[in-house]
Design a protein around this motif. Structure first.
Motif, short mmCIF file in Angstrom:
data_model
loop_
_atom_site.label_atom_id
_atom_site.label_comp_id
_atom_site.label_asym_id
_atom_site.label_seq_id
_atom_site.Cartn_x
_atom_site.Cartn_y
_atom_site.Cartn_z
N LEU A 1 0.99 -1.39 0.49
CA LEU A 1 -0.35 0.12 0.04
C LEU A 1 0.88 1.07 -0.15
CD1 LEU A 1 -2.95 -1.09 2.62
CD2 LEU A 1 -2.88 -0.94 0.42
N LEU A 2 1.67 1.26 0.79
CA LEU A 2 3.27 2.53 0.70
C LEU A 2 3.34 2.47 -0.31
CD1 LEU A 2 4.04 4.08 2.88
CD2 LEU A 2 6.16 2.76 3.38
N THR A 3 3.69 1.92 -1.37
CA THR A 3 4.33 1.77 -2.37
C THR A 3 3.34 2.10 -3.51
OG1 THR A 3 4.65 0.10 -2.39
CG2 THR A 3 6.32 1.23 -2.19
N GLY A 4 2.20 2.08 -3.54
CA GLY A 4 1.28 2.07 -4.40
C GLY A 4 1.37 0.63 -5.81
N ASN A 5 1.34 -0.52 -5.03
CA ASN A 5 1.98 -1.98 -5.62
C ASN A 5 0.70 -2.57 -4.99
OD1 ASN A 5 4.12 -1.45 -7.53
ND2 ASN A 5 5.07 -1.27 -5.83
N VAL A 6 -0.34 -2.44 -5.76
CA VAL A 6 -1.81 -3.22 -5.07
C VAL A 6 -2.78 -2.70 -6.64
CG1 VAL A 6 -3.37 -4.18 -4.52
CG2 VAL A 6 -1.62 -3.35 -3.23
N GLY A 7 -3.32 -3.78 -7.23
CA GLY A 7 -4.43 -3.14 -8.28
C GLY A 7 -4.00 -2.41 -9.29
N LYS A 8 -2.63 -3.24 -9.95
CA LYS A 8 -2.46 -3.27 -11.63
C LYS A 8 -1.79 -4.45 -11.84
CE LYS A 8 1.65 -0.06 -10.07
NZ LYS A 8 2.14 1.50 -10.22
N GLU A 9 -1.49 -4.75 -12.67
CA GLU A 9 -1.05 -5.69 -13.56
C GLU A 9 1.09 -5.64 -12.83
OE1 GLU A 9 -0.92 -8.32 -17.53
OE2 GLU A 9 -0.77 -7.09 -17.24
N GLY A 10 1.34 -7.16 -12.62
CA GLY A 10 2.52 -7.62 -12.61
C GLY A 10 3.05 -6.62 -10.93
N THR A 11 2.04 -6.59 -9.74
CA THR A 11 2.34 -6.31 -8.10
C THR A 11 1.79 -6.93 -7.86
OG1 THR A 11 0.35 -4.78 -8.60
CG2 THR A 11 2.39 -3.71 -9.43
N GLY A 12 1.17 -7.04 -6.63
CA GLY A 12 0.59 -6.61 -5.36
C GLY A 12 1.16 -7.83 -4.34
N VAL A 13 0.35 -8.17 -3.95
CA VAL A 13 1.51 -9.60 -2.67
C VAL A 13 0.10 -10.62 -3.08
CG1 VAL A 13 1.13 -9.54 0.33
CG2 VAL A 13 0.25 -7.29 -0.77
N ASN A 14 1.34 -11.59 -3.04
CA ASN A 14 0.73 -12.94 -3.49
C ASN A 14 1.15 -14.31 -2.61
OD1 ASN A 14 -0.60 -11.58 -6.17
ND2 ASN A 14 1.91 -11.23 -6.09
N PRO A 15 0.54 -14.42 -2.12
CA PRO A 15 0.89 -15.81 -1.03
C PRO A 15 0.84 -16.81 -1.71
CG PRO A 15 -1.27 -15.13 -0.18
CD PRO A 15 -0.80 -14.00 -1.64
N LEU A 16 1.91 -17.55 -2.00
CA LEU A 16 1.50 -19.21 -2.67
C LEU A 16 1.30 -20.88 -1.94
CD1 LEU A 16 5.68 -18.68 -4.23
CD2 LEU A 16 3.83 -18.30 -5.10
N ARG A 17 0.42 -21.01 -2.27
CA ARG A 17 -0.69 -21.98 -1.13
C ARG A 17 0.33 -23.11 -1.64
NH1 ARG A 17 -5.41 -20.84 1.24
NH2 ARG A 17 -6.16 -18.50 0.88
N GLY A 18 -0.13 -23.69 -0.95
CA GLY A 18 0.94 -25.09 0.09
C GLY A 18 0.49 -26.11 -0.98
N GLN A 19 -0.54 -26.39 -1.04
CA GLN A 19 -1.58 -27.37 -1.82
C GLN A 19 -2.66 -27.97 -3.21
OE1 GLN A 19 -1.99 -31.61 0.78
NE2 GLN A 19 -1.74 -29.87 2.36
N ASN A 20 -2.31 -28.49 -3.64
CA ASN A 20 -3.28 -28.37 -5.02
C ASN A 20 -4.96 -27.95 -4.57
OD1 ASN A 20 -4.16 -30.48 -3.45
ND2 ASN A 20 -5.25 -31.43 -4.93
N ASN A 21 -5.16 -28.24 -3.47
CA ASN A 21 -6.77 -27.87 -3.46
C ASN A 21 -6.66 -26.67 -1.64
OD1 ASN A 21 -8.86 -26.32 -4.86
ND2 ASN A 21 -10.39 -28.31 -3.23
N VAL A 22 -5.51 -25.72 -1.05
CA VAL A 22 -5.77 -25.75 0.12
C VAL A 22 -6.67 -24.48 -0.43
CG1 VAL A 22 -3.44 -24.21 -0.03
CG2 VAL A 22 -5.15 -25.39 2.03
N GLN A 23 -6.50 -23.22 -1.56
CA GLN A 23 -7.54 -22.22 -2.08
C GLN A 23 -8.90 -22.87 -1.57
OE1 GLN A 23 -5.83 -19.07 -2.01
NE2 GLN A 23 -8.66 -18.79 -1.57
N GLY A 24 -8.90 -23.58 -2.46
CA GLY A 24 -10.90 -24.52 -3.31
C GLY A 24 -11.09 -24.54 -1.30
N ALA A 25 -10.38 -25.22 -0.58
CA ALA A 25 -10.99 -25.45 0.83
C ALA A 25 -11.58 -24.82 1.65
CB ALA A 25 -9.84 -26.75 1.97
N CYS A 26 -10.58 -23.50 1.54
CA CYS A 26 -11.10 -22.15 2.57
C CYS A 26 -12.22 -21.72 1.69
CB CYS A 26 -10.47 -21.72 2.07
SG CYS A 26 -8.41 -21.59 3.09
N ASP A 27 -12.09 -21.79 0.01
CA ASP A 27 -12.64 -21.08 -1.02
C ASP A 27 -14.29 -21.73 -0.31
OD1 ASP A 27 -11.24 -20.03 -1.75
OD2 ASP A 27 -11.03 -20.64 -4.28
N MET A 28 -14.38 -22.78 -0.38
CA MET A 28 -15.75 -23.73 0.39
C MET A 28 -16.16 -24.13 1.66
SD MET A 28 -16.29 -24.93 -2.81
CE MET A 28 -15.78 -23.29 -3.40
#
Length: 679
Positions: free
Chosen positions: A310-337
């Motif tokens: 946020l301090l550097t404006g690196n959110v909301g545009k391509e090639g930026t952001g805060v990006n967690p790398l999820r550990g397992q194949n569907n750990v994102q989906g298990a939370c989404d569900m």
């Protein structure tokens, strides 16, 4: 030969490949140009077929009688499971029951496990292994942005001018994402790596900050101190799109580079260089993993990364952001569900009356109002007799949880433990009933990868031994009198879409043409590559003034080392699948502990010799690997091996917000093993 396109069952990258099938047997893997892998695979992906036909696969349901497992029919096993769970619910209430769902199972299966826990058992005591990896991501990014997920996409890595990788050994844990980082560097991007170990990616870095374990908040506050003092913050973005900046500025004033050098061991000059490099980038991207989250201050760490972006404006545009790398194949989906104790699908809160009534109408059942227990809290409650029955699907807490001795004690005190899995895992060995499930090659459904991309999993062969997990759950629910009659996972996804706004436009038919990234609210929506282009989900991005707090355990005279844990490239989590792959297990067949040469000399141990590693919770004997990839007074042990159970040692102390244990730091001692008695 038949080739069936599907999605990899290992890390969160979500690579696609074809399973090669001959006469009903999966004999190999062929890469595809689809998805993130673009025709490439890592060593795990190339060998993702080897465990499918392993001779240790569970063949029939098992019931424990007189402390011995006896093969059973499906009818007998399912009748027993339903009766025992029903009896506990009738006598003590639903909150004496708990469910663990799985990041290895499909979205459709996780949805039904969540529905089973809430609508059938009457409890919000449901969780999954995300609690042990990225719970602080969900909590922290929700507080800062309004959504607890990866903001951007993996193919945007090559568009970043500067990439900050912190707490992630990316080339080993997420190899295809790691290859994108290397490709970006080769094309001119600058790389900053923050990691105590000399990880392979550090060789490609312009700057490698070897910070002390547990000093992330201090280091990030120090970077922000430099950025603000040198006027490098993105003033217009802060003014228009954020709030609470003054509080942040006041807090980071005292985190001078000189103070950070004392706390973290990172030289003031290097800290300043890294801060300037990231702040001056037109597009700065942050990638992180469990080296950020698995701390008692895991949520604070995530909030600090959000502050920096946020301090550097690196959110909301391509090639930026805060990006967690999820550990397992569907750990994102298990939370989404909604396989979490406080939310339904799409992170809709269980305490919200309007949302709860929506689900009650859909499921025609009353639902519990209060948030349930997390996985670590479930174990504590079981040990204290407050949880009496547990249903675990595709998880192995006897290796994955901290303080394993406590976990064993808790599981052994249950009135009934049901485990649904494809192998007799360390957890399944303690079960009263074991139900054989199916591998990813034996069922249809979807996985959601780390970048929010929902992709199809396609059945390549008929079930070898067991039943598809969604069918098992339906059969147990039907025995409770709660009818779950689905014809296919496609029908389950239709119900998910109807109840979940961020999945509203997702269907199996649309996914036949390739994955879709949520939010995808309508049937004609193309999916969302990166988030927050036109504003944050919570309104404005919120700065949080975070103070540095040291790890729960620090070295002392009795335990002078710091222990940290992690993965190796050929294994995945508890090794249930990779250690039953001959090719992968041959590469790294047993555990080891990385020790700095200076410490090894002081202890008097040579490469390959046995050492005893002890903490306040337990001890293990393990082979020593002498390497300067770890700093002095630091020990690294991978956690895949049941013979050297690392989590006998780890600290169960929790982050107060996200309830994640502190896997990444604890005080330890190392001693040479001299004779047979010590072993």
């Amino acid at each position: 030969m038949k080739k069936v396109l599907t999605t990899c069952p290992y890390c969160g990258c979500g690579c696609n490949f074809y399973l090669d099938v001959v006469a009903g047997e999966v004999v190999g893997v062929t890469p595809t140009a689809r998805a993130i892998n673009k025709g490439r695979l890592c060593v795990k992906g190339w060998n993702a077929h080897e465990f499918i036909h392993n001779t240790e696969r569970l063949k029939k349901p098992l019931i424990k009688k007189d402390d011995e497992f006896v093969e059973s029919t499906w009818e007998e096993a399912l009748d027993l499971v339903a009766k025992r769970l029903k009896d506990i619910k009738k006598e003590y209430g639903g909150n004496d029951l708990a469910v663990l769902s799985s990041a290895k199972c499909t979205n459709e299966e996780n949805f039904l496990m969540m529905k089973f826990a809430r609508a059938v058992l009457g409890t919000n005591n449901i969780d999954n292994c995300a609690r042990l990896c990225h719970a602080p991501t969900v909590a922290g990014l929700m507080m800062a942005f309004g959504g607890g997920v990866m903001t951007n996409s993996i193919d945007e890595v090559t568009r970043a001018d500067v990439i900050l990788v912190i707490g992630s050994n990316t080339t080993e844990t997420h190899p295809l994402a790691g290859s994108e980082i290397i490709k970006a560097v080769e094309n001119g991007s600058k790389l900053i790596v923050v990691d105590p170990r000399e990880i392979p990616l550090a060789r490609f870095a312009k700057i490698h900050l070897r910070s002390r374990l547990g000093s992330n908040v201090a280091l990030l506050n120090g970077m922000m101190n430099v950025i603000i003092n040198e006027g490098l913050e993105e003033k217009e973005f802060i003014e228009e799109r954020t709030e609470c900046f003054k509080e942040l500025r006041k807090t980071v004033e005292k985190y001078t580079p000189e103070r950070i050098e004392e706390i973290s061991g990172v030289r003031a000059y290097d800290l300043k260089s890294a801060a300037r490099m990231y702040a001056k980038a037109k597009r700065g991207m942050i990638l992180y993993c469990l080296g950020i989250t698995q701390h008692v201050v895991g949520t604070d760490n995530v909030l600090s990364l959000a502050n920096l972006a946020l301090l550097t404006g690196n959110v909301g545009k391509e090639g930026t952001g805060v990006n967690p790398l999820r550990g397992q194949n569907n750990v994102q989906g298990a939370c989404d569900m909604g396989a979490l104790p406080d939310v339904y699908t799409g992170y809709q809160p269980v305490i919200n009356d309007k949302i709860r009534k929506k689900f009650e109408r859909a499921w025609k059942a009353p639902l519990p109002k209060d948030a349930g227990l997390t996985v670590v809290e479930m174990m504590d409650a079981a040990a204290n007799g407050k949880i009496r029955g547990m249903y675990i699907s595709g998880e192995n807490p006897m290796l994955s949880n901290p303080d394993i001795n406590h976990v064993r004690d808790a599981l052994e005190k249950l009135d009934i433990l049901v485990v649904q899995d494809i192998f007799l895992t360390e957890t399944a060995e303690l079960a009263d009933v074991v139900l054989p499930g199916c591998s990813y090659a034996e069922k249809n459904g979807t996985f959601t990868n780390t970048e929010r991309r929902v992709q199809l999993v396609r059945k390549a062969i008929d079930p070898i031994c067991g039943k598809e997990e969604w069918k098992i759950v339906c059969e147990v629910a039907n025995r409770f009198g709660h009818k779950m009659n689905y014809g296919s996972p496609k029908e389950i996804m239709e119900e998910i879409s109807s109840l979940t706004p961020i999945y509203g436009g997702i269907s199996h038919e649309r996914l036949e043409n390739g994955g879709l990234q949520w939010p995808c609210p309508t049937k004609d929506h193309p999916g969302t590559k990166y988030l927050y282009e036109n504003g944050f989900s919570r309104g404005k991005g919120k700065f949080h003034a975070i103070e540095y707090i040291s790890s729960d355990e620090m070295p002392d005279e009795e335990y002078p080392f710091l222990l940290t844990t992690g993965r190796v490239s050929v294994h995945c989590n508890t090794g249930t699948m990779t250690r039953r792959s001959g090719t992968l297990n041959r590469e790294v067949p047993k555990g080891f502990g990385e020790i700095n040469p200076v410490d090894a000399k002081e202890i008097g141990v040579l490469k390959g010799q046995k050492v005893k590693v002890s903490t306040r919770r337990g001890k293990i004997i393990i082979n020593a690997m002498i390497t300067d990839e770890v700093p002095e007074k630091t020990l690294f042990i991978p956690f895949h091996f049941s013979e050297e159970v690392t989590n006998v040692l780890t600290n169960p102390e929790l982050d107060p917000i996200s309830k994640i244990p502190e896997f990444k730091v604890c005080a330890a001692n190392i001693e040479r093993v001299d004779d047979v008695e010590d072993r």
